[in-house]
Enzyme design. Sequence first.
Site, PDB file in Angstrom:
ATOM      1  CE  LYS A  65      -0.346  -0.113   5.052  1.00 57.82           C
ATOM      2  NZ  LYS A  65      -1.254  -0.150   6.220  1.00 57.82           N
TER       3      LYS A  65
ATOM      4  CE1 TYR B 163      12.168  31.957   6.302  1.00 59.26           C
ATOM      5  CE2 TYR B 163      12.419  29.630   5.759  1.00 59.26           C
ATOM      6  CZ  TYR B 163      12.126  30.926   5.377  1.00 59.26           C
ATOM      7  OH  TYR B 163      11.785  31.194   4.068  1.00 59.26           O
TER       8      TYR B 163
END
Length: 368
Positions: free
Chosen positions: A38, A260
């Site tokens: 999956k 940042y």
Amino acid sequence: MTTDFPGGRLTIDLGALADNWRTLRSISPQSECAAVVKADAYGIGLRRAAPALADAGAGTFFVAQLSEAVTARAAAPGSAVYVLNGLPPGAAAAYAAAGARPVLGSREEIGEWAAFVASTDADPSAAIHVDTGMNRLGLSPDEFRAMRAAGGPGFAPALLMSHLACADEPERPETARQRKLFAELRALAPETPASLANSAGTLRPETSEGDLAFDLRRPGVSLYGANPIAGFASPLKPVVRLEARIIQVRDVAAGETVGYGGVERMRRPSRVAVLSLGYADGILRAGGGADGVPGAAAFVGETPCPYVGRISMDLIAIDVTDTPHAQRGDWAEILGDHVGVDDLGRACGTIGYEILTSLGRRYERTYV
């Protein structure tokens, strides 16, 4: 003229994938070893993974959605493909046309599938899922007992299954309780093949001794080289290698911050390399470093180079002060011989599953 200068290159070892399946099969050869593919085969590519696994000997696959079943059937013709997320309303004919086997986990799903089977000549193959402690999908034990007392579901199930909730933590008692309850429920339908063990269940010692194996096991993340049991000496090979291009190397003075928010201040005069990938490529933002809180680490050659500051959308800074030869154009290992998917998962505050299934779309992919 080429315009393809990728910031990251992802190498996927299909031979290691096949070897991992063979290793998992050998743990309990008396039971069938399926393959869970999956989420695009946990991020590595279903169209390439399924044929490699089928060539190794896998004959049964598990996916989450019907579209994945269609891809798996095309990639591995003749295989049995189960769809774990069940049967959407009105979808029975589409499942039958695709040759997909729904995993039925509610009375409504079972009733709809039984009615469809009774009205057509379609293959009735489907699994029934009973819940033994996950409380996610599946019939309750009482619902299953009532169904059996009433004569069964109205068709012959190809598989009876349940799912382990805590198999990755061997000290927890829940696995033994789930195994006991599942065995009791399976005794009500002894003619139906049974499946309980996932990756962690397959790797636990009880499975090699036959206790958790039943008729079919469903390894998933372990196929792709992840270790579902922390601290366990895994016999599995890494399947993915991820490298990032260094696009700039700069000097940063002691006391200056990087990235940042200025969350990490350099404690010494440093050389910082900037890599051309970030959280848009599946390297989770939480893996960055901050003052006093180390993040993940890349490797340049044999030298670990910790992430510096926050991970940006497209960029990661690493400290290459101890790697004087690092330069623009070089490649840094993000995943590979030194950094496993579980290592990076822990550094990002998550698990190897999320790292694998988050692998980005901008990488240059190579299958070997």
